[in-house]
Design a protein around this motif. Structure first.
Motif, PDB file in Angstrom:
ATOM      1  N   LEU A   1      -3.485   7.205   1.145  1.00  0.00           N
ATOM      2  CA  LEU A   1      -2.188   7.018   0.500  1.00  0.00           C
ATOM      3  C   LEU A   1      -1.687   8.351  -0.040  1.00  0.00           C
ATOM      4  O   LEU A   1      -2.393   9.046  -0.769  1.00  0.00           O
ATOM      5  CB  LEU A   1      -2.298   5.999  -0.627  1.00  0.00           C
TER       6      LEU A   1
ATOM      7  N   LEU B   1       7.028   0.709   6.375  1.00  0.00           N
ATOM      8  CA  LEU B   1       7.069   0.856   4.920  1.00  0.00           C
ATOM      9  C   LEU B   1       8.391   1.450   4.420  1.00  0.00           C
ATOM     10  O   LEU B   1       8.944   0.957   3.419  1.00  0.00           O
ATOM     11  CB  LEU B   1       5.878   1.714   4.470  1.00  0.00           C
TER      12      LEU B   1
ATOM     13  N   PRO C   1      -3.259   1.421   9.635  1.00  0.00           N
ATOM     14  CA  PRO C   1      -2.504   2.322   8.760  1.00  0.00           C
ATOM     15  C   PRO C   1      -1.240   2.863   9.413  1.00  0.00           C
ATOM     16  O   PRO C   1      -0.206   3.014   8.752  1.00  0.00           O
ATOM     17  CB  PRO C   1      -3.506   3.439   8.457  1.00  0.00           C
ATOM     18  N   SER C   2      -1.289   3.155  10.699  1.00  0.00           N
ATOM     19  CA  SER C   2      -0.113   3.670  11.395  1.00  0.00           C
ATOM     20  C   SER C   2       1.003   2.633  11.441  1.00  0.00           C
ATOM     21  O   SER C   2       2.180   2.961  11.261  1.00  0.00           O
ATOM     22  CB  SER C   2      -0.484   4.105  12.815  1.00  0.00           C
TER      23      SER C   2
ATOM     24  N   ALA D   1       2.610   2.380   8.038  1.00  0.00           N
ATOM     25  CA  ALA D   1       3.475   3.528   7.786  1.00  0.00           C
ATOM     26  C   ALA D   1       4.790   3.422   8.545  1.00  0.00           C
ATOM     27  O   ALA D   1       5.798   4.001   8.135  1.00  0.00           O
ATOM     28  CB  ALA D   1       2.748   4.812   8.175  1.00  0.00           C
ATOM     29  N   THR D   2       4.816   2.663   9.649  1.00  0.00           N
ATOM     30  CA  THR D   2       6.025   2.534  10.456  1.00  0.00           C
ATOM     31  C   THR D   2       7.108   1.746   9.734  1.00  0.00           C
ATOM     32  O   THR D   2       8.286   2.150   9.722  1.00  0.00           O
ATOM     33  CB  THR D   2       5.686   1.853  11.799  1.00  0.00           C
TER      34      THR D   2
ATOM     35  N   GLY E   1      -6.776   4.239   5.803  1.00  0.00           N
ATOM     36  CA  GLY E   1      -5.821   5.323   5.696  1.00  0.00           C
ATOM     37  C   GLY E   1      -5.886   6.010   4.344  1.00  0.00           C
ATOM     38  O   GLY E   1      -6.666   5.646   3.464  1.00  0.00           O
TER      39      GLY E   1
ATOM     40  N   VAL F   1      -0.711   7.363   4.981  1.00  0.00           N
ATOM     41  CA  VAL F   1       0.314   6.363   4.699  1.00  0.00           C
ATOM     42  C   VAL F   1       1.138   6.885   3.528  1.00  0.00           C
ATOM     43  O   VAL F   1       0.684   6.881   2.387  1.00  0.00           O
ATOM     44  CB  VAL F   1      -0.305   4.997   4.366  1.00  0.00           C
ATOM     45  N   GLU F   2       2.336   7.362   3.826  1.00  0.00           N
ATOM     46  CA  GLU F   2       3.198   7.908   2.786  1.00  0.00           C
ATOM     47  C   GLU F   2       3.925   6.783   2.063  1.00  0.00           C
ATOM     48  O   GLU F   2       4.534   5.920   2.707  1.00  0.00           O
ATOM     49  CB  GLU F   2       4.205   8.887   3.378  1.00  0.00           C
TER      50      GLU F   2
END
Length: 520
Positions: free
Chosen positions: A183, A126, A119-120, A123-124, A181, A162-163
């Motif tokens: 969302l 995205l 998940p990290s 998120a990096t 993660g 995860v934005e």
């Protein structure tokens, strides 16, 4: 003159420069001298990972793959920071700037490490993807399909947020996280507007905010959204959808949903499947769901949940409804199955007239003490088309199917879908209760209005053959018939069945394999 032109080709070959320096016999890279646009067209013929690997050829090729309009990675790129930088790269040595991505797809398998790394990493990169995509975006985490929630040892992983940034120019977004993660949707004053988004698909997602999803898909955030699908969502207690553009809304298995508000003046299709089913043993712990639906233009409703139409409260009624689907009806079962069936019956009794009805009859695992439950269906809406789905595991289904057909004898079209869920496809034991209901062939049935029959998944079992022959014999006004064979039907079986039907039927039957190939 050489009519074949071979002489001219040979002369042209002599005039052409060789791909190496004739003085030094050193190879010359003429391919790299081509314009970026042409090289990008060449890279389109290989997979995205192979296109990326061309960066090792020379400095000239390092950034050419970034010009491709379509990128598909069947794994999660590592390191995530490098992938982010590649998406954002605007190097000056390129003859053309990186194009907008019309299709970006990243998918990979979930190895269940439970360390929050996946998940990290997503998120990096995205936000960079959101800036580049001007078409379709797909993010899929392939995990265990039987898992319905994060495992206990994935606490750290599930806590990673995860934005979802704003894809301002994306037209379609599909995200399946396999519960890796949480969302989260950024507020509109921070993220912006999904100005071109028409399709949003979310599956196996755990939501950070139990009520933010409704705001994210509203007209204010997604002014062009037409289709929204969410399946197997966790942490979603409240869903309030207010959209003037939405045409299709599909909600499935949203465990924990307590409040649903739908205000969609143009909605045409609505599907709700297992969103309000109360888990066993929690009847006294959960409050009654609050449901309000305003969809005056609704045409198709597929409601497979324990909440009946009376509890839903459709504002403005359902004057335009043409298609109704309900959850399955157990043909045999105990008291629990009978209670489950009553919800289905109440939905059916809520409509006096409908164009198309989809009814699923489950003739599944039968115990010796089970009872025949079909007598609970005493009335059906006035129909034009009946889509009758038979979920059988080798049991006799003639009596239950005939029970339905005797109630709605005025139908003009029948779609009979024979869905066998037993891999062995062995007949049921001789003493099975379903064989006690095998006298259906002696019961009266008059389908005088039936003009068209379509049968899907027809197999070689005696139950299939006997019931279909009986059906054709009773449809006296039949003018069109199509049979699609099950995958288990071999070519030899298909031809034998073809002769049988053509000899016994009064009308021509279009016989096809399951892949729509016609049986000669």
């Amino acid at each position: 003159m050489d009519p074949s032109g071979a002489g001219e080709i040979a002369a042209a070959a002599k005039r052409a420069k060789p791909p190496w320096d004739t003085a030094t016999s050193i190879a010359v890279d003429r391919l790299s001298a081509l314009p970026d646009e042409i090289l990008a067209e060449i890279l389109l013929s290989v997979t995205s990972p192979d296109a990326v690997q061309t960066c090792v050829l020379s400095k000239r090729w390092c950034s050419l793959w970034k010009l491709l309009p379509d990128l598909h990675f069947p794994f999660f790129p590592k390191p995530a920071g490098s992938f982010r930088d590649a998406l954002d790269d605007q190097q000056q040595d390129l003859q053309v700037r990186p194009l907008h991505l019309r299709d970006l797809k990243v998918e990979g398998h979930d190895h269940g490490q439970g360390d929050g790394d996946l998940p990290s990493s997503i998120a990096t990169w995205l936000p960079a993807a959101a800036r580049r995509v001007h078409g379709r975006f797909t993010l899929l985490v392939h995990g265990d399909p039987t898992r319905i929630a994060p495992d206990e040892d994935e606490a750290a992983d599930a806590a990673v947020i995860v934005e979802l940034p704003c894809f301002e120019q994306a037209t379609s977004i599909s995200i399946g996280l396999s519960f890796r993660g949480r969302l989260a949707f950024l507020p509109p004053d921070v993220a912006g507007v999904f100005s071109r988004l028409t399709d949003l698909w979310l599956e196996r997602v755990q939501f950070q905010d139990p009520s933010a999803l409704g705001d994210a898909i509203s007209s204010a955030r997604c002014p062009c959204l037409q289709t929204f699908h969410v399946c197997r969502g966790l942490g979603l207690e409240k869903l309030a959808v207010s959209s003037t553009s939405l045409l299709k809304l599909d909600l499935q298995k949203l465990h924990g949903l307590l409040e649903l508000t739908v205000e969609t003046p143009g909605l045409k299709e609505l599907q709700v499947v297992d969103c309000f089913c109360t888990p066993a043993g929690e009847t006294d712990q959960l409050p009654a769901p609050v449901i309000s639906i305003t969809a005056p233009e609704l045409v198709a409703l597929d409601w497979r949940d324990s909440i009946t139409q009376d509890a839903i409260g459709f504002a403005h009624g359902l004057q335009h409804l043409r298609s109704l689907g309900t959850f399955l009806f157990f043909v045999y079962g105990d008291e629990d199955a009978d209670s489950y069936n009553r919800d289905c019956v109440r939905i059916l009794q809520g409509f006096r007239s409908i164009v198309t009805l989809t009814l699923i009859l489950a003739v599944l695992d039968i115990d010796d003490d089970d009872e025949y439950l079909m007598e609970a269906i005493t009335v059906l809406p006035d129909l034009t088309t009946l889509h009758l789905v038979i979920m059988s595991s080798g049991h006799c289904f003639g009596n239950s199917s005939l029970h339905v057909l005797r109630i709605c004898t005025g139908i003009r079209k029948l779609v009979l879908e024979l869905s066998s869920i037993s891999e062995s496809k062995e007949p049921c034991p001789f003493g099975c209760i379903c064989r006690q209901q095998s006298n259906w062939q002696n019961k009266e049935l008059a389908l005088v209005c039936l003009q068209e029959i379509e049968i899907q998944g027809f197999g070689p079992s005696e139950h299939d053959s006997g019931f279909v022959e009986h059906l054709f014999d009773r449809a006296t006004s039949l003018s069109k018939a199509t049979i699609f064979f099950d995958e288990s039907v071999t070519e030899g079986m298909a031809k034998e069945l073809c002769w049988m039907f053509q000899l016994s039927s009064k009308v021509h039957i279009d016989l096809r394999y399951h892949n729509n190939k016609k049986v000669l």
